[in-house]
Design an enzyme around this catalytic site. Structure first.
Site, mmCIF file in Angstrom:
data_model
loop_
_atom_site.group_PDB
_atom_site.id
_atom_site.type_symbol
_atom_site.label_atom_id
_atom_site.label_comp_id
_atom_site.label_asym_id
_atom_site.label_seq_id
_atom_site.Cartn_x
_atom_site.Cartn_y
_atom_site.Cartn_z
ATOM 1 N N ALA A 127 27.075 37.272 -2.515
ATOM 2 C CA ALA A 127 26.717 36.683 -3.810
ATOM 3 C C ALA A 127 25.417 37.291 -4.328
ATOM 4 O O ALA A 127 25.316 37.689 -5.496
ATOM 5 C CB ALA A 127 26.581 35.163 -3.678
ATOM 6 N N TYR A 128 24.429 37.364 -3.445
ATOM 7 C CA TYR A 128 23.141 37.946 -3.836
ATOM 8 C C TYR A 128 23.300 39.423 -4.204
ATOM 9 O O TYR A 128 22.781 39.880 -5.221
ATOM 10 C CB TYR A 128 22.156 37.787 -2.684
ATOM 11 C CG TYR A 128 20.828 38.452 -2.912
ATOM 12 C CD1 TYR A 128 19.879 37.869 -3.747
ATOM 13 C CD2 TYR A 128 20.501 39.654 -2.287
ATOM 14 C CE1 TYR A 128 18.644 38.468 -3.962
ATOM 15 C CE2 TYR A 128 19.273 40.261 -2.489
ATOM 16 C CZ TYR A 128 18.353 39.670 -3.321
ATOM 17 O OH TYR A 128 17.141 40.264 -3.533
ATOM 18 N N ALA A 129 24.030 40.164 -3.374
ATOM 19 C CA ALA A 129 24.205 41.595 -3.625
ATOM 20 C C ALA A 129 24.929 41.846 -4.945
ATOM 21 O O ALA A 129 24.638 42.827 -5.641
ATOM 22 C CB ALA A 129 24.966 42.247 -2.475
#
Length: 251
Positions: A160-162
């Site tokens: 999700a962050y990436a």
């Protein structure tokens, strides 16, 4: 603007906005630039963080900016405050640093969590850029979008962050090309960082558990391998970010 670069920039009557300045990299960058003599607007969400920054300001002139990058009204009010206080000189630097990290198996990331991740790390950055662009054009300034090595290569439990960092790289590249004719430089910083890796001969228990199948308990969804190299202190990384701001040129 800064140090260690052959082209040094004078801070005289130059203004910089930094989002996510309540702690870590953003805070150290704000204090460093304030120490150098720039007019710094440090974006924070809480009154206590604003008071702490004011107390820590080396010059006593640092300006806390109450700001939530996921709220259009907050962004509009912050942009109006910056426009008023810069007195027609424009905005020399914008550091889009605000961010969060949703760390979990993608199977367990809820849609609202992914939306929050993207709203903060991606949409919020470009909402700030859009709101302050007239001031950046006026000063022929620079825009620094803070990313990470996960904007180039991702890891389990950080999908999700990436995704927000990959998207930030692409949008920044388009923005760089669009704003070049107006004399505004756009930089993604840092360009790269070490990819975390386990120590030789050791494999964290959470990594072993992750290979055995779906999570048994909901808590397992939010466990990630602790593969971490020692990182530079926030103060040093804040200085490095300031150097990126100062060395941003049109290309």
């Amino acid at each position: 603007m800064v140090l260690a670069h052959p082209r040094q920039h004078s801070p005289n009557d130059r203004s910089v906005v930094i989002t996510g300045a309540s702690s870590g990299l953003g805070r150290e960058c704000a204090l460093h630039l304030d120490r150098l003599g720039f007019r710094v607007f440090a974006g924070v969400r809480r009154t206590e963080d604003a008071e702490a920054l004011t107390a820590a300001s080396p010059s006593g002139q640092l300006r806390p900016l109450m700001l939530d990058v996921t709220c259009e009204d907050s962004i509009r009010d912050a942009a109006a405050q910056v426009a008023h206080e810069t007195c027609g000189t424009g905005l020399w630097g914008l550091v889009n640093n605000a961010g969060i990290c949703v760390s979990a198996s993608l199977e367990c990331v809820r849609s609202e969590q992914l939306r929050r991740q993207l709203e903060t790390n991606l949409v919020g950055h470009f909402a700030m850029t859009r709101a302050l662009l007239p001031l950046s054009r006026k000063a022929k300034g620079r825009i620094i979008n803070v990313s990470s090595g996960l904007g180039r290569i991702t890891s389990p439990y950080l999908g999700a962050y990436a995704s927000s960092q990959f998207a930030k790289e692409g949008l920044s590249d388009a923005l760089r090309r669009e704003l070049r004719p107006f004399g505004v430089a756009v930089v993604v910083s840092p360009r790269r960082s070490p990819t975390p890796s386990p120590r030789a001969g050791r494999r964290p228990a959470t990594a072993s558990a992750a290979t055995r199948g779906p999570p048994v308990c909901w808590r397992d969804c939010f466990r990630m391998p602790c593969w971490k190299r020692p990182s530079a202190p926030s103060s040093r990384r804040g200085t490095s970010l300031a150097v990126s701001l100062g060395s941003a040129e049109l290309d």
